[in-house]
Design a protein around this motif. Structure first.
Motif, PDB file in Angstrom:
ATOM      1  N   GLN A 123       0.579  -5.605  -4.431  1.00  0.00           N
ATOM      2  CA  GLN A 123      -0.220  -5.119  -3.146  1.00  0.00           C
ATOM      3  C   GLN A 123      -1.864  -4.915  -3.298  1.00  0.00           C
ATOM      4  N   LEU A 124      -2.099  -4.034  -4.285  1.00  0.00           N
ATOM      5  CA  LEU A 124      -3.437  -3.780  -4.892  1.00  0.00           C
ATOM      6  C   LEU A 124      -4.138  -5.019  -5.085  1.00  0.00           C
ATOM      7  N   GLU A 125      -3.569  -5.749  -5.552  1.00  0.00           N
ATOM      8  CA  GLU A 125      -4.366  -7.126  -5.878  1.00  0.00           C
ATOM      9  C   GLU A 125      -4.687  -7.834  -4.657  1.00  0.00           C
ATOM     10  N   ASP A 126      -3.797  -8.156  -3.722  1.00  0.00           N
ATOM     11  CA  ASP A 126      -3.962  -8.652  -2.717  1.00  0.00           C
ATOM     12  C   ASP A 126      -5.237  -7.832  -1.819  1.00  0.00           C
ATOM     13  N   ILE A 127      -4.992  -6.546  -1.812  1.00  0.00           N
ATOM     14  CA  ILE A 127      -5.871  -5.791  -0.801  1.00  0.00           C
ATOM     15  C   ILE A 127      -7.192  -5.952  -1.347  1.00  0.00           C
ATOM     16  N   GLN A 165     -11.684   1.530   3.893  1.00  0.00           N
ATOM     17  CA  GLN A 165     -10.309   0.621   4.056  1.00  0.00           C
ATOM     18  C   GLN A 165      -9.367   0.836   3.087  1.00  0.00           C
ATOM     19  N   LEU A 166     -10.122   0.818   1.867  1.00  0.00           N
ATOM     20  CA  LEU A 166      -9.169   1.220   0.628  1.00  0.00           C
ATOM     21  C   LEU A 166      -8.123   2.452   0.765  1.00  0.00           C
ATOM     22  N   LEU A 195      -6.183   1.035 -10.247  1.00  0.00           N
ATOM     23  CA  LEU A 195      -7.430   0.461  -9.462  1.00  0.00           C
ATOM     24  C   LEU A 195      -8.699   0.468 -10.680  1.00  0.00           C
ATOM     25  N   ALA A 196      -8.638   1.557 -11.122  1.00  0.00           N
ATOM     26  CA  ALA A 196      -9.771   1.677 -12.115  1.00  0.00           C
ATOM     27  C   ALA A 196      -9.401   0.976 -13.581  1.00  0.00           C
ATOM     28  N   MET A 256     -10.208  -3.549 -10.941  1.00  0.00           N
ATOM     29  CA  MET A 256     -10.072  -4.312  -9.388  1.00  0.00           C
ATOM     30  C   MET A 256     -11.198  -3.782  -8.596  1.00  0.00           C
ATOM     31  N   LEU A 257     -11.850  -2.390  -8.952  1.00  0.00           N
ATOM     32  CA  LEU A 257     -12.803  -2.153  -7.968  1.00  0.00           C
ATOM     33  C   LEU A 257     -13.964  -1.468  -9.131  1.00  0.00           C
TER      34      LEU A 257
END
Length: 473
Positions: free
Chosen positions: A102-106, A115-116, A404-405, A409-410
């Protein structure tokens, strides 16, 4: 010439095949283009759908926001008990793979910190804020309601009162007590009133409770069993609220009304007592076991002029009232009419005026510091559930930001901004919780203060009445 025509035919066949191949190739290219366009549109629709879902999520700012939170899609099957009991590390391990997908898609669709943060709520927000907040808000302290009777005895009536001694309560549990008064079963009302009555007269006398009409049934075949079934369920002793109230739970209304035999039993019990004996009868009907309650009341008082038989006629008809009045008159006592639960309570209040010592200790009728502290502690059980839910939710959010870190991904800037916002919301939730507790503590204190105020007013009123009556002790 013949060879020429053969050659010409071959050329035409080859030309025809070449044309068909070109058509097929063109068709394949067109089909591939359509598929690519459809896939592109599908991806675009999925992306738009997810963004729309995130746009519909509101980040928490108030308690009402918390109560309206729908909860994360990855926690749909988690009950409140499970959320409070299960270790968050175990829960996150169970949903790790799906969470990462889900995190990859978002993160492919948005890098906006707001939004995140909404995405975290969409995936991992708690479902149970509404329930746990409402449980806490509905909490009320279980302070015991103080018994504050307002009797109205005159000086003449006080002079006629029997000396302190022993009291026997005869409680009618015949089948007629199964009927209703004020939308409640008469037996239930009578039990409640008898408990209060015992508390009143138990201030100055030893108490006994005798019940009759609770054996067998109202049928003719059970008449003998019922008429002989007279039982002392609270033996003569000092009043003990817990034991007395427990005794009232040991029987139900069933059979006939052996009023005369009940009075006779009270007389037999009194033979071994040297103190003044007072009998109090709570009944809703006439004798049905062929006895003579008037005669038994006369026999009871013949042995000692200080003995009395007092009767409370509870919701009785005219015939029953006349008989019960005759019984109380024969027993040198008083008859009181109680047509409903309210009357019954007032009749009981009429029978007692507290002593100076009682009034000196009246403040104990109000909640004391330990009782108030107990109420705080009981509320804190619900308070702790909210606190645990907030903490567990925050742990899930921080765990997700770490993913995420780690997976990059961000950007570090977005990660930092996201972390700051999560911490800010966490502190805001704790402030909301603290404010909720402060308000409930105020409510508990106000509840205790109102009881104290009523006790103080009652104490002053009773002191005034005692002064008017000329009592010293």
């Amino acid at each position: 010439m013949k060879k020429y025509f053969i050659y010409l035919g071959l050329m035409l066949v080859l030309a025809s095949c070449s044309s068909e191949d070109e058509t097929l190739n063109q068709a394949k290219e067109t089909s591939n283009e359509v598929m690519e366009e459809n896939e592109k549109n599908s991806n675009q629709n999925t992306e738009n759908s997810m963004i729309e879902k995130l746009d519909s999520i509101k980040l928490v700012q108030t308690k009402e926001d918390m109560k309206k939170q729908q909860g994360g899609v990855l926690l749909n099957n988690i009950s409140m008990e499970e959320e409070l009991a299960v270790n968050e590390e175990e829960r996150l391990q169970e949903i790790n793979e799906e969470l990462r997908e889900q995190l990859e898609d978002i993160t492919k669709q948005t890098q906006d910190p707001v939004q995140l943060e909404k995405a975290l709520t969409y995936l991992l927000g708690s479902h149970h804020y509404k329930q746990i907040f409402e449980n806490a808000e509905e909490f009320e302290p279980d302070f015991e309601e103080p018994y504050l009777p307002y009797p109205g005895k005159s000086k003449a009536e006080v002079k006629q009162e029997p000396k302190s001694g022993k009291a026997i309560i005869l409680l009618d549990a015949s089948s007629s007590m199964l009927l209703s008064v004020d939308e409640r079963m008469k037996m239930d009302v009578a039990k409640e009133a008898t408990s209060r009555f015992a508390e009143v007269i138990g201030q100055e006398s030893d108490v006994s409770l005798v019940v009759y009409g609770h054996k067998g049934s109202e049928s003719d075949s059970d008449k003998v069993v019922s008429c002989e079934g007279i039982e002392e369920i609270y033996p003569m002793d000092t009043y003990d609220q817990e034991v007395f109230e427990t005794s009232l739970t040991t029987f139900e209304s069933k059979g006939w009304t052996p009023l005369a035999e009940a009075i006779k039993k009270a007389a037999d019990m009194s033979d071994s007592f040297e103190e003044a004996i007072t009998v109090y009868i709570v009944s809703d009907g006439v004798e049905t076991c062929d006895g003579d309650p008037v005669k038994e009341a006369e026999n009871f008082v013949k042995k000692d002029e200080e003995r009395t038989v007092n009767i409370i006629g509870f919701n009785v008809d005219q015939d029953a009232e006349e008989e019960l009045q005759n019984v109380s008159a024969a027993g040198n006592g008083d008859y009181y009419t109680a047509n409903n639960a309210d009357d019954l309570q007032k009749t009981i209040e009429y029978e007692w005026l507290p002593s100076a010592i009682d009034l000196a200790w009246a403040f104990t009728k109000a909640p004391g510091p330990w009782e108030i502290l107990d109420a705080y502690n009981l509320f804190d059980v619900e308070h702790e559930k909210i606190k645990t839910t907030i903490k567990n939710e925050n742990d899930r959010y921080n765990h997700t930001v770490n993913i995420l870190a780690e997976e990059e991904m961000l950007s570090s800037e977005v990660i930092s901004e996201l972390q700051d916002s999560i911490e800010e919301k966490y502190q805001s939730r704790l402030d909301i919780l603290l404010n909720t507790r402060s308000k409930k503590i105020e409510e508990i204190d106000e509840s205790a203060d109102k009881i104290k105020e009523r006790v103080n007013e009652w104490t002053e009123e009773m002191r005034k009445r005692r002064d008017e009556r000329g009592d010293i002790w």
